[in-house]
Design a protein around this motif. Structure first.
Motif, short mmCIF file in Angstrom:
data_model
loop_
_atom_site.label_atom_id
_atom_site.label_comp_id
_atom_site.label_asym_id
_atom_site.label_seq_id
_atom_site.Cartn_x
_atom_site.Cartn_y
_atom_site.Cartn_z
N PRO A 1 0.82 -1.21 0.00
CA PRO A 1 0.00 0.00 0.00
C PRO A 1 0.86 1.27 0.00
N ARG B 1 1.40 5.51 0.22
CA ARG B 1 0.89 6.56 1.09
C ARG B 1 -0.42 7.13 0.55
N HIS C 1 -3.25 4.84 1.50
CA HIS C 1 -3.61 5.00 2.92
C HIS C 1 -4.47 6.25 3.13
N CYS C 2 -4.15 7.32 2.40
CA CYS C 2 -4.94 8.55 2.52
C CYS C 2 -6.33 8.37 1.90
N THR D 1 -8.11 5.65 1.54
CA THR D 1 -8.98 4.74 2.29
C THR D 1 -9.30 5.27 3.68
N THR E 1 -7.16 5.37 6.16
CA THR E 1 -6.26 4.77 7.15
C THR E 1 -5.42 5.85 7.79
N VAL E 2 -5.03 6.85 6.98
CA VAL E 2 -4.28 8.01 7.47
C VAL E 2 -5.15 9.24 7.25
N TRP F 1 3.89 6.63 9.35
CA TRP F 1 3.11 6.07 8.24
C TRP F 1 2.94 4.57 8.47
N PRO F 2 1.75 4.01 8.18
CA PRO F 2 1.57 2.56 8.34
C PRO F 2 2.55 1.79 7.45
N SER G 1 5.77 3.59 -0.64
CA SER G 1 5.19 2.58 0.24
C SER G 1 6.12 2.33 1.41
#
Length: 196
Positions: A36, A38, A41-42, A44, A46-47, A95-96, A192
């Motif tokens: 995934p 960055r 993640h934004c 979805t 998630t961040v 970041w995840p 990622s």
């Protein structure tokens, strides 16, 4: 006289529509979703606090030619695009991360919204000692991509996957995916965050 004015207005309408369509096609076109990125993640949620990229995850487009050219150091994850500078912010290293197995086979995936003629996809990884608390620079990356997938100008499918062997790494790293377009001056960038 009325016919001339109507013709001019119709002509301007067609020109205006053409300009909108042409400028619209320069909007974003694809992003990495495995591992995934960055921008995913934004998108979805998630961040949080990602700015405009949350609505345009496919829009991280910047000059091609990386690493000799392309976005400036510290602006690589956003493709040099100031509208998406949140992607360059290290967020305190928070970041995840995706868990990957060092030296193992891994399949990378991209979602392609607009299928451009493609030169290649390249994947770079950070050097040992990478500091996730600082914006990404060229000096942070290994000099050569660990995976290079030539496309020879072919247009990719809506989903593209590439399988390759991950480098021998441990700890936290960042993988930079670069999708280089064959028939424009641009490329798409995806960072990622991963952990080995």
């Amino acid at each position: 006289m009325r016919r001339k004015i109507t013709s001019v207005l119709v002509g301007l309408g067609v020109l205006g529509g053409t300009l909108v369509a042409a400028s619209g096609s320069a909007q974003g076109h694809g992003y990495a979703n495995a591992a995934p990125s960055r921008q995913q993640h934004c998108a979805t949620g998630t961040v949080q606090n990602c700015g405009q990229i949350q609505w345009e995850p496919e829009s991280v487009e910047g000059p091609k030619g990386f690493p000799a050219a392309g976005p400036a150091d510290g602006q690589i994850c956003a493709g040099g695009n100031g509208r998406f500078s949140e992607l360059d912010a290290p967020r305190g290293g928070a970041w995840p991360t995706a868990q990957l197995a060092s030296g193992q086979s891994h399949t990378f995936s991209w979602r392609i919204k607009v299928r451009h003629a493609t030169a290649d996809f390249r994947y770079y990884i950070t050097k040992d000692g990478y500091d996730p608390n600082k914006p990404l620079t060229r000096a942070d990356l290994e000099p050569q991509p660990f995976l290079n997938v030539p496309f020879g100008g072919v247009r990719p499918a809506a989903t593209v996957t590439h399988t390759g062997t991950l480098p021998q790494k441990s700890g936290r790293h960042l993988i930079l995916g670069v999708w280089t377009i064959a028939d424009t001056a641009n490329a798409f960038y995806a960072c990622s965050d991963v952990r080995f």
